[in-house]
Design a protein around this motif. Structure first.
Motif, PDB file in Angstrom:
ATOM      1  N   ASN A  55       0.889  -1.151   0.000  1.00 39.11           N
ATOM      2  CA  ASN A  55       0.000   0.000   0.000  1.00 39.11           C
ATOM      3  C   ASN A  55       0.930   1.203   0.000  1.00 39.11           C
ATOM      4  OD1 ASN A  55      -1.615   2.174   0.538  1.00 39.11           O
ATOM      5  ND2 ASN A  55      -2.767   1.185   2.174  1.00 39.11           N
ATOM      6  N   ASN A  56       1.091   1.813  -1.134  1.00 41.89           N
ATOM      7  CA  ASN A  56       2.065   2.887  -1.278  1.00 41.89           C
ATOM      8  C   ASN A  56       1.507   4.265  -0.959  1.00 41.89           C
ATOM      9  OD1 ASN A  56       4.261   1.214  -2.122  1.00 41.89           O
ATOM     10  ND2 ASN A  56       3.159   0.915  -4.041  1.00 41.89           N
ATOM     11  N   SER A  57       0.385   4.337  -0.272  1.00 41.39           N
ATOM     12  CA  SER A  57      -0.193   5.634   0.051  1.00 41.39           C
ATOM     13  C   SER A  57       0.538   6.328   1.197  1.00 41.39           C
ATOM     14  CB  SER A  57      -1.681   5.494   0.374  1.00 41.39           C
ATOM     15  OG  SER A  57      -1.870   4.666   1.509  1.00 41.39           O
ATOM     16  N   LEU A  58       1.292   5.591   2.012  1.00 39.56           N
ATOM     17  CA  LEU A  58       2.072   6.169   3.095  1.00 39.56           C
ATOM     18  C   LEU A  58       3.521   5.713   2.984  1.00 39.56           C
ATOM     19  CD1 LEU A  58      -0.271   5.559   6.168  1.00 39.56           C
ATOM     20  CD2 LEU A  58       0.165   7.725   5.029  1.00 39.56           C
ATOM     21  N   PRO A  59       4.464   6.546   3.435  1.00 37.31           N
ATOM     22  CA  PRO A  59       5.880   6.149   3.363  1.00 37.31           C
ATOM     23  C   PRO A  59       6.311   5.318   4.573  1.00 37.31           C
ATOM     24  CG  PRO A  59       5.733   8.396   4.124  1.00 37.31           C
ATOM     25  CD  PRO A  59       4.323   7.944   3.851  1.00 37.31           C
ATOM     26  N   VAL A  60       5.488   4.350   4.938  1.00 34.15           N
ATOM     27  CA  VAL A  60       5.733   3.548   6.133  1.00 34.15           C
ATOM     28  C   VAL A  60       5.865   2.082   5.724  1.00 34.15           C
ATOM     29  CG1 VAL A  60       4.741   2.790   8.326  1.00 34.15           C
ATOM     30  CG2 VAL A  60       4.457   5.148   7.590  1.00 34.15           C
ATOM     31  N   ILE A  61       6.802   1.407   6.383  1.00 36.26           N
ATOM     32  CA  ILE A  61       6.960  -0.029   6.188  1.00 36.26           C
ATOM     33  C   ILE A  61       6.648  -0.707   7.516  1.00 36.26           C
ATOM     34  CG2 ILE A  61       8.583  -1.893   5.686  1.00 36.26           C
ATOM     35  CD1 ILE A  61      10.121   0.050   3.904  1.00 36.26           C
ATOM     36  N   VAL A  62       5.875  -1.759   7.449  1.00 38.14           N
ATOM     37  CA  VAL A  62       5.588  -2.577   8.624  1.00 38.14           C
ATOM     38  C   VAL A  62       6.038  -3.992   8.299  1.00 38.14           C
ATOM     39  CG1 VAL A  62       3.828  -3.476  10.173  1.00 38.14           C
ATOM     40  CG2 VAL A  62       3.626  -1.145   9.284  1.00 38.14           C
ATOM     41  N   ILE A  63       6.912  -4.519   9.138  1.00 34.71           N
ATOM     42  CA  ILE A  63       7.372  -5.890   8.976  1.00 34.71           C
ATOM     43  C   ILE A  63       6.926  -6.664  10.202  1.00 34.71           C
ATOM     44  CG2 ILE A  63       9.379  -7.413   8.835  1.00 34.71           C
ATOM     45  CD1 ILE A  63      10.878  -5.109   7.467  1.00 34.71           C
ATOM     46  N   GLN A  64       6.273  -7.774   9.975  1.00 31.44           N
ATOM     47  CA  GLN A  64       5.859  -8.617  11.092  1.00 31.44           C
ATOM     48  C   GLN A  64       6.422 -10.007  10.886  1.00 31.44           C
ATOM     49  OE1 GLN A  64       1.977  -8.277  12.949  1.00 31.44           O
ATOM     50  NE2 GLN A  64       1.699 -10.458  12.593  1.00 31.44           N
ATOM     51  N   LEU A  65       7.176 -10.466  11.860  1.00 28.27           N
ATOM     52  CA  LEU A  65       7.741 -11.807  11.829  1.00 28.27           C
ATOM     53  C   LEU A  65       6.928 -12.692  12.756  1.00 28.27           C
ATOM     54  CD1 LEU A  65      11.457 -10.723  12.299  1.00 28.27           C
ATOM     55  CD2 LEU A  65      10.341 -11.294  10.154  1.00 28.27           C
ATOM     56  N   THR A  66       6.578 -13.858  12.282  1.00 25.44           N
ATOM     57  CA  THR A  66       5.871 -14.829  13.096  1.00 25.44           C
ATOM     58  C   THR A  66       6.811 -16.005  13.315  1.00 25.44           C
ATOM     59  OG1 THR A  66       3.782 -14.165  12.103  1.00 25.44           O
ATOM     60  CG2 THR A  66       3.815 -16.258  13.294  1.00 25.44           C
ATOM     61  N   ILE A  67       7.144 -16.244  14.567  1.00 19.27           N
ATOM     62  CA  ILE A  67       8.088 -17.294  14.926  1.00 19.27           C
ATOM     63  C   ILE A  67       7.329 -18.379  15.680  1.00 19.27           C
ATOM     64  CG2 ILE A  67      10.188 -17.807  16.234  1.00 19.27           C
ATOM     65  CD1 ILE A  67      10.885 -14.806  15.940  1.00 19.27           C
ATOM     66  N   PRO A  68       7.475 -19.642  15.276  1.00 14.55           N
ATOM     67  CA  PRO A  68       6.775 -20.711  15.999  1.00 14.55           C
ATOM     68  C   PRO A  68       7.245 -20.794  17.451  1.00 14.55           C
ATOM     69  CG  PRO A  68       7.961 -21.576  14.072  1.00 14.55           C
ATOM     70  CD  PRO A  68       8.304 -20.135  14.201  1.00 14.55           C
ATOM     71  N   GLY A  69       6.329 -21.129  18.316  1.00 17.21           N
ATOM     72  CA  GLY A  69       6.645 -21.275  19.742  1.00 17.21           C
ATOM     73  C   GLY A  69       6.095 -20.114  20.534  1.00 17.21           C
ATOM     74  N   GLY A  70       5.273 -20.421  21.485  1.00 16.03           N
ATOM     75  CA  GLY A  70       4.682 -19.406  22.338  1.00 16.03           C
ATOM     76  C   GLY A  70       4.481 -19.961  23.728  1.00 16.03           C
ATOM     77  N   SER A  71       3.544 -19.375  24.437  1.00 19.29           N
ATOM     78  CA  SER A  71       3.333 -19.769  25.830  1.00 19.29           C
ATOM     79  C   SER A  71       2.882 -21.219  25.956  1.00 19.29           C
ATOM     80  CB  SER A  71       2.321 -18.841  26.497  1.00 19.29           C
ATOM     81  OG  SER A  71       1.076 -18.903  25.822  1.00 19.29           O
ATOM     82  N   GLY A  72       2.273 -21.770  24.921  1.00 16.94           N
ATOM     83  CA  GLY A  72       1.880 -23.175  24.954  1.00 16.94           C
ATOM     84  C   GLY A  72       3.067 -24.122  24.947  1.00 16.94           C
ATOM     85  N   SER A  73       4.254 -23.596  24.632  1.00 17.75           N
ATOM     86  CA  SER A  73       5.472 -24.410  24.616  1.00 17.75           C
ATOM     87  C   SER A  73       6.268 -24.302  25.914  1.00 17.75           C
ATOM     88  CB  SER A  73       6.386 -23.960  23.460  1.00 17.75           C
ATOM     89  OG  SER A  73       5.716 -24.057  22.235  1.00 17.75           O
ATOM     90  N   ASP A  74       5.784 -23.497  26.857  1.00 17.04           N
ATOM     91  CA  ASP A  74       6.499 -23.357  28.129  1.00 17.04           C
ATOM     92  C   ASP A  74       6.599 -24.704  28.827  1.00 17.04           C
ATOM     93  OD1 ASP A  74       6.903 -20.634  27.893  1.00 17.04           O
ATOM     94  OD2 ASP A  74       5.221 -20.074  29.187  1.00 17.04           O
TER      95      ASP A  74
END
Length: 178
Positions: A43-62
């Motif tokens: 979406n080139n309407s704003l000069p903003v970049i959003v990067i989201q990384l999803t890494i396996p493993g969360g609180s269910g792996s505690d």
């Protein structure tokens, strides 16, 4: 004073316009060399970049008896990383208007970076340092641990937080891991 003659007047029901059709943006996907996928939504309407990384493993792996370990590790990813101590890293993010958030879900951890497109050359080494060179030093660990304990104690006084902690119990039952 003259009473307002419109007070008891019944107004007509306003007409509602037809809903606009929503077309979601198309994502492109690229298979990376590291057995991961890169999804891009432009979406080139704003000069903003959003990067989201999803890494396996969360609180269910505690591990049993070490509940909260994944959340603590997630919190530590925004502390001392690479060549930066916690204060230096925080200052660098602030000076470059880079927003970083890390959150731990049940099944994965999300790391989100939001920044001006001109900061891409600055953010890539920081992302690498967070992922591959976190310091996890004892001073940061003790401070984050103290903050987490204080937050838990405050949450015990907050009704919506208490209710949210039990939603899995009521939705899935006492025997379910969630």
């Amino acid at each position: 004073p003259v009473p307002d003659s419109n007070i008891n007047k019944v107004l007509p029901i306003p007409e509602i316009a037809s809903p606009r059709i929503f077309t979601p943006p198309e994502a492109s996907s690229v298979e990376l060399d590291i057995s991961s996928q890169l999804w891009v939504l432009e979406n080139n309407s704003l000069p903003v970049i959003v990067i989201q990384l999803t890494i396996p493993g969360g609180s269910g792996s505690d591990p049993e008896g070490q509940w909260g370990r994944a959340a603590m590790v997630s919190e530590m990813l925004t502390e001392s990383v690479g060549d930066y101590d916690a204060l230096g890293f925080s200052d660098l993010l602030y000076q470059n208007a880079i927003d970083v958030s890390v959150s731990t879900g049940i099944y994965n951890t999300l790391i989100r970076f939001s920044f001006h497109k001109d900061q891409l050359d600055t953010i890539l080494p920081l992302m690498s340092a967070m992922l591959f060179n976190p310091q996890f030093n004892e001073k940061d660990w003790d401070r984050v641990r103290t903050n987490q304990i204080n937050s838990i104690q405050q949450d015990r006084e907050d009704a919506p937080t208490i209710a949210a902690q039990y939603d899995g119990y009521f939705l899935y039952g006492a025997e379910h891991p969630i």
